[in-house]
Write a protein that holds these residues in place. Structure first.
Motif, PDB file in Angstrom:
ATOM      1  N   THR A  61       0.839  -1.202   0.000  1.00  0.00           N
ATOM      2  CA  THR A  61       0.000   0.000   0.000  1.00  0.00           C
ATOM      3  C   THR A  61       0.870   1.246   0.000  1.00  0.00           C
ATOM      4  N   PRO A  62       0.631   2.193  -0.901  1.00  0.00           N
ATOM      5  CA  PRO A  62       1.455   3.412  -0.948  1.00  0.00           C
ATOM      6  C   PRO A  62       1.098   4.377   0.176  1.00  0.00           C
ATOM      7  N   ALA A  63       1.943   5.376   0.371  1.00  0.00           N
ATOM      8  CA  ALA A  63       1.685   6.410   1.378  1.00  0.00           C
ATOM      9  C   ALA A  63       0.380   7.119   1.061  1.00  0.00           C
ATOM     10  N   GLY A  64      -0.454   7.318   2.100  1.00  0.00           N
ATOM     11  CA  GLY A  64      -1.744   7.963   1.925  1.00  0.00           C
ATOM     12  C   GLY A  64      -2.839   7.016   1.496  1.00  0.00           C
ATOM     13  N   GLY A  65      -2.503   5.760   1.237  1.00  0.00           N
ATOM     14  CA  GLY A  65      -3.500   4.807   0.770  1.00  0.00           C
ATOM     15  C   GLY A  65      -4.028   3.933   1.888  1.00  0.00           C
ATOM     16  N   GLY A  66      -5.094   3.206   1.566  1.00  0.00           N
ATOM     17  CA  GLY A  66      -5.712   2.293   2.515  1.00  0.00           C
ATOM     18  C   GLY A  66      -5.977   0.944   1.885  1.00  0.00           C
ATOM     19  N   ALA A  67      -6.262  -0.037   2.712  1.00  0.00           N
ATOM     20  CA  ALA A  67      -6.574  -1.384   2.245  1.00  0.00           C
ATOM     21  C   ALA A  67      -7.632  -1.988   3.145  1.00  0.00           C
ATOM     22  N   GLY A  68      -8.497  -2.780   2.550  1.00  0.00           N
ATOM     23  CA  GLY A  68      -9.503  -3.486   3.331  1.00  0.00           C
ATOM     24  C   GLY A  68     -10.881  -2.858   3.246  1.00  0.00           C
ATOM     25  N   PRO A  69     -11.818  -3.531   3.900  1.00  0.00           N
ATOM     26  CA  PRO A  69     -11.608  -4.726   4.737  1.00  0.00           C
ATOM     27  C   PRO A  69     -11.348  -5.985   3.909  1.00  0.00           C
TER      28      PRO A  69
END
Length: 326
Positions: free
Chosen positions: A267-275
């Motif tokens: 995941t890059p900086a500033g990004g999110g993942a999930g759920p």
């Protein structure tokens, strides 16, 4: 090699053992006979073990051979001389041994002391003991001073709260150790520490160069929950809707990219993942900041630890290990 070839080989091995002269003076001759048998059965990597009986002119023999299904088979022929099996076993060469790693035996009592120093997560006691033995073998020639040994002893005592003379003496009595035996154990521990530190320093730069993505610094937050949580909810916390919930595990950390939960590592900086499903629950995470790997002291130390752990794991895969009690 197939399983069908094992039966005739075992019969031949028993015949070899029955034909050996069990006098101490005939050990060299027995070894020559066993070498000839091993040459005729090269896929078994056979080894004859001679065990002279204490105070007796007799010698007992065992033939160790590789099992095609894995592990080691020990062939032994017990002569019916009127002595009970328990009496014979008490003086057997392997009676007090737990395992042998690359030719170095470890007694049951030594293994019990080793187990108190083992802390690697995710490994069975058997795997930990093998790695401990490999480390001790590799560190045997490391040079340490009396100050190094004293430092190892001080650390050992503080960790176990053996801060007084009486507490230390009581622990030695419980363990059945003399002061001299404890000193020897601490000297070996100091050599282990010195070897580990030297190897980490040597291996760290190369490991970092090969795994720069693994050692990028990241500032991250993630939550493990029974029910899925949107990234937007995580962005609003703390102080948001997650602050009042007790059915989740929230983590905020500055760590290495390779130490993040797997769904967050790319995941890059500033990004999110999930759920996303993770370890039986749902994971949602955010990467606040990402910094490329630098060859500073902290990063090199982390890379050295990872490199040394990999070196030890590789050595364990290649080691010749014989368990005598398992």
């Amino acid at each position: 090699m197939t399983h069908t070839s094992l039966g005739p080989a075992l019969e031949s091995g028993v015949k070899l053992l029955r034909g050996l002269t069990r006098r101490r003076s005939a050990v060299a001759e027995a070894n020559r006979g066993a070498d000839a048998w091993a040459a005729a059965h090269p896929s078994f990597a056979a080894q004859l073990v001679a065990s002279p009986r204490p105070g007796s002119p007799l010698v007992d023999y065992d033939l160790l051979i590789d099992d095609p299904s894995g592990g080691t088979i020990m062939l032994g022929v017990q002569v019916d001389d009127g002595a009970s099996w328990l009496v014979d076993h008490a003086t057997h060469w392997a009676a007090g041994r737990l395992l042998t790693v690359d030719g170095t035996p470890v007694s049951v009592s030594e293994a019990m002391l080793m187990l108190r120093s083992l802390t690697r997560p995710g490994l069975s006691p058997q795997e930990e003991l093998v790695r401990f033995c490999l480390l001790r073998n590799a560190a045997a020639k490391e040079q340490v001073s009396l100050a190094d040994i004293q430092a190892a002893a001080d650390t050992f005592r503080k960790r176990r709260r053996l801060t007084s003379r009486d507490a230390m003496k009581a622990w030695l009595d419980r363990m059945g150790l003399s002061a001299e035996a404890f000193h020897d154990h601490m000297a070996a521990t100091a050599r282990d520490h010195a070897f580990r530190a030297r190897m980490r320093a040597e291996l760290g730069p190369g490991h970092l160069a090969r795994h720069r993505d693994r050692f990028a610094r990241v500032w991250a937050a993630w939550v493990l929950s029974e029910e899925p949580i949107d990234v937007a909810e995580l962005q609003r916390s703390p102080g948001g809707s997650l602050a009042d919930r007790w059915d989740l595990q929230l983590t905020k950390a500055r760590t290495w990219s390779g130490d993040l939960p797997a769904p967050l590592r790319e995941t890059p900086a500033g990004g999110g993942a999930g759920p996303v499903p993770h370890e039986g629950r749902f994971l949602t995470g955010l990467i606040t900041k990402r910094q490329e790997a630098m060859a500073d002291a902290e990063t090199l130390e982390a890379a050295g630890r990872a490199a040394f752990d990999q070196w030890l794991a590789d050595a364990a895969e290649q080691a010749q290990v014989t368990w005598h009690w398992l």
